[in-house]
Write an enzyme that holds these catalytic residues in place. Structure first.
Site, PDB file in Angstrom:
ATOM      1  CG  ASP A  17      -1.680   1.179   1.467  1.00  0.00           C
ATOM      2  OD1 ASP A  17      -2.451   1.522   0.570  1.00  0.00           O
ATOM      3  OD2 ASP A  17      -1.536   1.814   2.530  1.00  0.00           O
ATOM      4  CG  ASP A  19      -1.575   7.763   0.533  1.00  0.00           C
ATOM      5  OD1 ASP A  19      -0.486   8.002   0.003  1.00  0.00           O
ATOM      6  OD2 ASP A  19      -2.643   8.270   0.164  1.00  0.00           O
ATOM      7  N   GLY A  54      -7.287   4.587   3.513  1.00  0.00           N
ATOM      8  CA  GLY A  54      -7.426   3.522   2.514  1.00  0.00           C
ATOM      9  C   GLY A  54      -8.699   3.592   1.688  1.00  0.00           C
ATOM     10  CB  SER A 122      -3.459   7.326  -3.968  1.00  0.00           C
ATOM     11  OG  SER A 122      -3.225   8.627  -4.455  1.00  0.00           O
ATOM     12  CG  ASN A 124      -3.085  12.329  -6.427  1.00  0.00           C
ATOM     13  OD1 ASN A 124      -3.068  13.056  -7.416  1.00  0.00           O
ATOM     14  ND2 ASN A 124      -4.078  12.361  -5.536  1.00  0.00           N
ATOM     15  CG  ASP A 176      -2.219   2.544   6.222  1.00  0.00           C
ATOM     16  OD1 ASP A 176      -2.435   2.179   5.046  1.00  0.00           O
ATOM     17  OD2 ASP A 176      -2.573   3.657   6.661  1.00  0.00           O
TER      18      ASP A 176
HETATM   19  P1  B16 Z   1      -6.468  10.038  -3.884  1.00  0.00           P
HETATM   20  P2  B16 Z   1      -3.651   4.090  -0.021  1.00  0.00           P
HETATM   21  C1  B16 Z   1      -5.490   6.043  -0.110  1.00  0.00           C
HETATM   22  O1  B16 Z   1      -4.188   5.587  -0.381  1.00  0.00           O
HETATM   23  C2  B16 Z   1      -5.529   6.916   1.135  1.00  0.00           C
HETATM   24  O2  B16 Z   1      -5.215   6.139   2.281  1.00  0.00           O
HETATM   25  C3  B16 Z   1      -6.906   7.494   1.297  1.00  0.00           C
HETATM   26  O3  B16 Z   1      -6.948   8.344   2.425  1.00  0.00           O
HETATM   27  C4  B16 Z   1      -7.261   8.280   0.026  1.00  0.00           C
HETATM   28  O4  B16 Z   1      -8.587   8.803   0.099  1.00  0.00           O
HETATM   29  C5  B16 Z   1      -7.156   7.346  -1.184  1.00  0.00           C
HETATM   30  O5  B16 Z   1      -5.840   6.822  -1.250  1.00  0.00           O
HETATM   31  C6  B16 Z   1      -7.458   8.045  -2.477  1.00  0.00           C
HETATM   32  O6  B16 Z   1      -6.451   8.986  -2.701  1.00  0.00           O
HETATM   33  O7  B16 Z   1      -7.440  11.097  -3.538  1.00  0.00           O
HETATM   34  O8  B16 Z   1      -5.032  10.503  -3.940  1.00  0.00           O
HETATM   35  O9  B16 Z   1      -6.854   9.286  -5.139  1.00  0.00           O
HETATM   36  O10 B16 Z   1      -3.615   4.039   1.469  1.00  0.00           O
HETATM   37  O11 B16 Z   1      -4.592   3.088  -0.659  1.00  0.00           O
HETATM   38  O12 B16 Z   1      -2.277   4.088  -0.647  1.00  0.00           O
HETATM   39 MG    MG Z   2      -2.916   3.130   3.231  1.00  0.00          MG
END
Ligand code: B16
Ligand code: MG
Length: 218
Positions: A17, A19, A54, A122, A124, A176
């Protein structure tokens, strides 16, 4: 537990993962959602932010809206606005924001020839990896940009395993978030949860911090 995870060296792929495992962007998500919420007169605090771990961008906004409904174009506009605030913070990211224990683990896995991928909600993901300067470690990058169903659906991890050319049973997912651990475990991946037991206690192995990851492979 560790025996089950690493028996016969049969783990051939590690799926991370992003974030909360590779880097901690939760604060940036919080500040960006908070700015949007203040502009829209919505109640939002750190406790609500914790529920967004997540969870996809759209599902996050739905949690913040607490049942309030808006036309689709307004929803899209709010998500885009939040993301523009978030990306401003992401511009500050550098290799210094890689969480403790991650670089030694990535280097050891690379040395051992074990395949690695990212499995993140994400959209991003590529932007973040570019800022962290570690994109070249990964044989696959699966993110919210490539799958329709967000975590707790296991789609992003299955996509990552496919990029590695490995069956799910040969991969471990490091997560996480409760949604991520549940999704991966339900699909047959082995799982390592980073964080407290009330969040990721259902993982095959739970560690308090990413710092402890480096002790697993040396
Ligand atoms: P984005 P992960 C997740 O990343 C984040 O934990 C979550 O808080 C966020 O809303 C989601 O990505 C979407 O992110 O807005 O950048 O597309 O933990 O799956 O790496
Ligand atoms: Mg995460």
């Amino acid at each position: 537990m560790i025996d089950y995870l690493f028996a016969n060296n049969e783990i051939k792929g590690w799926i991370f993962d992003l974030d909360g495992v590779i880097t901690d962007t939760a604060r940036y998500h919080y500040l960006a959602w908070k700015k949007l919420a203040d502009e829209e007169n919505l109640i939002f605090d750190e406790k609500i932010n914790e529920k967004l771990r997540g969870i996809s961008r759209r599902a996050s906004l739905e949690i913040i809206l607490r049942g309030k409904t808006f036309p689709e174009d307004k929803i899209e506009q709010m998500m885009a606005r939040k993301n523009s605030y978030y990306c401003e913070f992401l511009n500050e990211l550098s290799e210094e924001n890689i969480l403790p224990g991650i670089m030694p683990l990535l280097n050891n896995l690379k040395f051992l020839g074990i395949k690695m991928a990212i499995g993140s909600a994400s959209r991003n993901t590529e932007f973040i990896l570019e800022h962290l300067g570690i994109g070249h470690y990964f044989d696959g990058v699966a993110s919210g940009s490539f799958v329709v169903r967000a975590k707790p659906a296991p789609d992003v991890f299955i996509h990552a395993a496919g990029q590695l050319g490995l069956p799910v049973a040969d991969c471990v997912v490091v997560e996480d978030a409760e949604a991520g651990v549940n999704g991966a475990k339900g699909a047959g991946f082995r799982t390592i949860g980073i964080g407290p037991a009330d969040r990721v206690g259902q993982a095959d192995l739970r560690l308090d911090s990413t710092e402890n990851l480096k002790d697993l492979i040396s």
